[in-house]
Design a protein around this motif. Sequence first.
Motif, PDB file in Angstrom:
ATOM      1  N   ILE A   1      15.285 -61.929 -35.066  1.00 35.99           N
ATOM      2  CA  ILE A   1      14.125 -61.291 -35.705  1.00 35.99           C
ATOM      3  C   ILE A   1      14.328 -61.226 -37.215  1.00 35.99           C
ATOM      4  N   HIS A   2      15.510 -60.748 -37.651  1.00 40.41           N
ATOM      5  CA  HIS A   2      15.783 -60.673 -39.090  1.00 40.41           C
ATOM      6  C   HIS A   2      15.916 -62.065 -39.701  1.00 40.41           C
ATOM      7  N   ALA A   3      16.534 -62.977 -38.968  1.00 38.14           N
ATOM      8  CA  ALA A   3      16.678 -64.343 -39.475  1.00 38.14           C
ATOM      9  C   ALA A   3      15.310 -64.969 -39.708  1.00 38.14           C
ATOM     10  N   GLU A   4      14.434 -64.800 -38.740  1.00 39.64           N
ATOM     11  CA  GLU A   4      13.089 -65.370 -38.880  1.00 39.64           C
ATOM     12  C   GLU A   4      12.361 -64.774 -40.073  1.00 39.64           C
ATOM     13  N   LYS A   5      12.491 -63.469 -40.248  1.00 36.39           N
ATOM     14  CA  LYS A   5      11.836 -62.793 -41.369  1.00 36.39           C
ATOM     15  C   LYS A   5      12.263 -63.404 -42.706  1.00 36.39           C
ATOM     16  N   TRP A   6      13.573 -63.504 -42.917  1.00 39.56           N
ATOM     17  CA  TRP A   6      14.060 -64.004 -44.201  1.00 39.56           C
ATOM     18  C   TRP A   6      13.811 -65.496 -44.384  1.00 39.56           C
ATOM     19  N   LEU A   7      14.016 -66.277 -43.325  1.00 43.06           N
ATOM     20  CA  LEU A   7      13.778 -67.719 -43.436  1.00 43.06           C
ATOM     21  C   LEU A   7      12.294 -68.010 -43.658  1.00 43.06           C
ATOM     22  N   ASP A   8      11.428 -67.247 -43.010  1.00 38.58           N
ATOM     23  CA  ASP A   8       9.989 -67.427 -43.189  1.00 38.58           C
ATOM     24  C   ASP A   8       9.586 -67.115 -44.628  1.00 38.58           C
ATOM     25  N   GLN A   9      10.157 -66.054 -45.194  1.00 34.00           N
ATOM     26  CA  GLN A   9       9.843 -65.725 -46.589  1.00 34.00           C
ATOM     27  C   GLN A   9      10.298 -66.828 -47.538  1.00 34.00           C
ATOM     28  N   ALA A  10      11.491 -67.334 -47.311  1.00 32.02           N
ATOM     29  CA  ALA A  10      11.989 -68.416 -48.167  1.00 32.02           C
ATOM     30  C   ALA A  10      11.128 -69.667 -48.008  1.00 32.02           C
ATOM     31  N   ALA A  11      10.745 -69.964 -46.761  1.00 29.08           N
ATOM     32  CA  ALA A  11       9.912 -71.143 -46.501  1.00 29.08           C
ATOM     33  C   ALA A  11       8.543 -71.007 -47.162  1.00 29.08           C
ATOM     34  N   GLU A  12       7.970 -69.810 -47.127  1.00 27.26           N
ATOM     35  CA  GLU A  12       6.668 -69.580 -47.765  1.00 27.26           C
ATOM     36  C   GLU A  12       6.722 -69.830 -49.266  1.00 27.26           C
ATOM     37  N   GLN A  13       7.900 -69.675 -49.850  1.00 23.80           N
ATOM     38  CA  GLN A  13       8.063 -69.916 -51.284  1.00 23.80           C
ATOM     39  C   GLN A  13       8.464 -71.353 -51.584  1.00 23.80           C
ATOM     40  N   GLY A  14       8.520 -72.182 -50.536  1.00 21.06           N
ATOM     41  CA  GLY A  14       8.793 -73.595 -50.756  1.00 21.06           C
ATOM     42  C   GLY A  14      10.232 -74.018 -50.567  1.00 21.06           C
ATOM     43  N   HIS A  15      11.055 -73.185 -49.980  1.00 20.07           N
ATOM     44  CA  HIS A  15      12.444 -73.570 -49.716  1.00 20.07           C
ATOM     45  C   HIS A  15      12.442 -74.545 -48.537  1.00 20.07           C
ATOM     46  N   HIS A  16      12.693 -75.803 -48.821  1.00 20.05           N
ATOM     47  CA  HIS A  16      12.589 -76.859 -47.815  1.00 20.05           C
ATOM     48  C   HIS A  16      13.581 -76.668 -46.660  1.00 20.05           C
ATOM     49  N   ASP A  17      14.817 -76.343 -46.968  1.00 19.75           N
ATOM     50  CA  ASP A  17      15.816 -76.158 -45.918  1.00 19.75           C
ATOM     51  C   ASP A  17      15.471 -74.987 -45.011  1.00 19.75           C
ATOM     52  N   ALA A  18      14.858 -73.944 -45.569  1.00 22.70           N
ATOM     53  CA  ALA A  18      14.483 -72.777 -44.766  1.00 22.70           C
ATOM     54  C   ALA A  18      13.470 -73.177 -43.696  1.00 22.70           C
ATOM     55  N   LYS A  19      12.518 -74.015 -44.065  1.00 18.99           N
ATOM     56  CA  LYS A  19      11.524 -74.481 -43.093  1.00 18.99           C
ATOM     57  C   LYS A  19      12.208 -75.236 -41.957  1.00 18.99           C
ATOM     58  N   HIS A  20      13.119 -76.107 -42.312  1.00 22.61           N
ATOM     59  CA  HIS A  20      13.822 -76.922 -41.317  1.00 22.61           C
ATOM     60  C   HIS A  20      14.687 -76.060 -40.402  1.00 22.61           C
ATOM     61  N   VAL A  21      15.461 -75.157 -40.968  1.00 26.50           N
ATOM     62  CA  VAL A  21      16.344 -74.289 -40.177  1.00 26.50           C
ATOM     63  C   VAL A  21      15.527 -73.387 -39.262  1.00 26.50           C
ATOM     64  N   LEU A  22      14.413 -72.855 -39.775  1.00 21.92           N
ATOM     65  CA  LEU A  22      13.562 -71.984 -38.974  1.00 21.92           C
ATOM     66  C   LEU A  22      12.957 -72.749 -37.795  1.00 21.92           C
TER      67      LEU A  22
END
Length: 127
Positions: free
Chosen positions: A96-117
């Motif tokens: 749950i916490h991982a998804e929250k933080w990775l989703d926030q990073a992905a929304e800001q354009g962090h490419h790796d965050a999108k992939h990991v999520l």
Amino acid sequence: MFSVVSKRVQGAVQRIFLGHSQSYSETLNELNKAHDYETRFNQCLSDHMHQQCDKNDARNAVWFYLRAALRGDKEAQYKMGLSYLNGQLGLDRSYIHAEKWLDQAAEQGHHDAKHVLEKALNHLVIS
């Protein structure tokens, strides 16, 4: 409903931190401190000296990553997401916490965050 409430709380927390007009250099300084603490802690673990590792290094790394993440830094958000996803830096695994933080990073354009999520979510669906 829970996700709506948590997003409201999260938004309020971010507004509080952003309201203090923290500069980019301060956020960068916190990221550097977090990285230094994390590196020292991981080096100790890799040297197989677990009993002698300073647990404060892991705690301090999380603290500085969290401060930067709450200010909206996508690299810090990504690191928080990875730490929760893999149970690193003394954090318990929490999807749950991982998804929250990775989703926030992905929304800001962090490419790796999108992939990991995506990979983590696919793993959960398949499991």
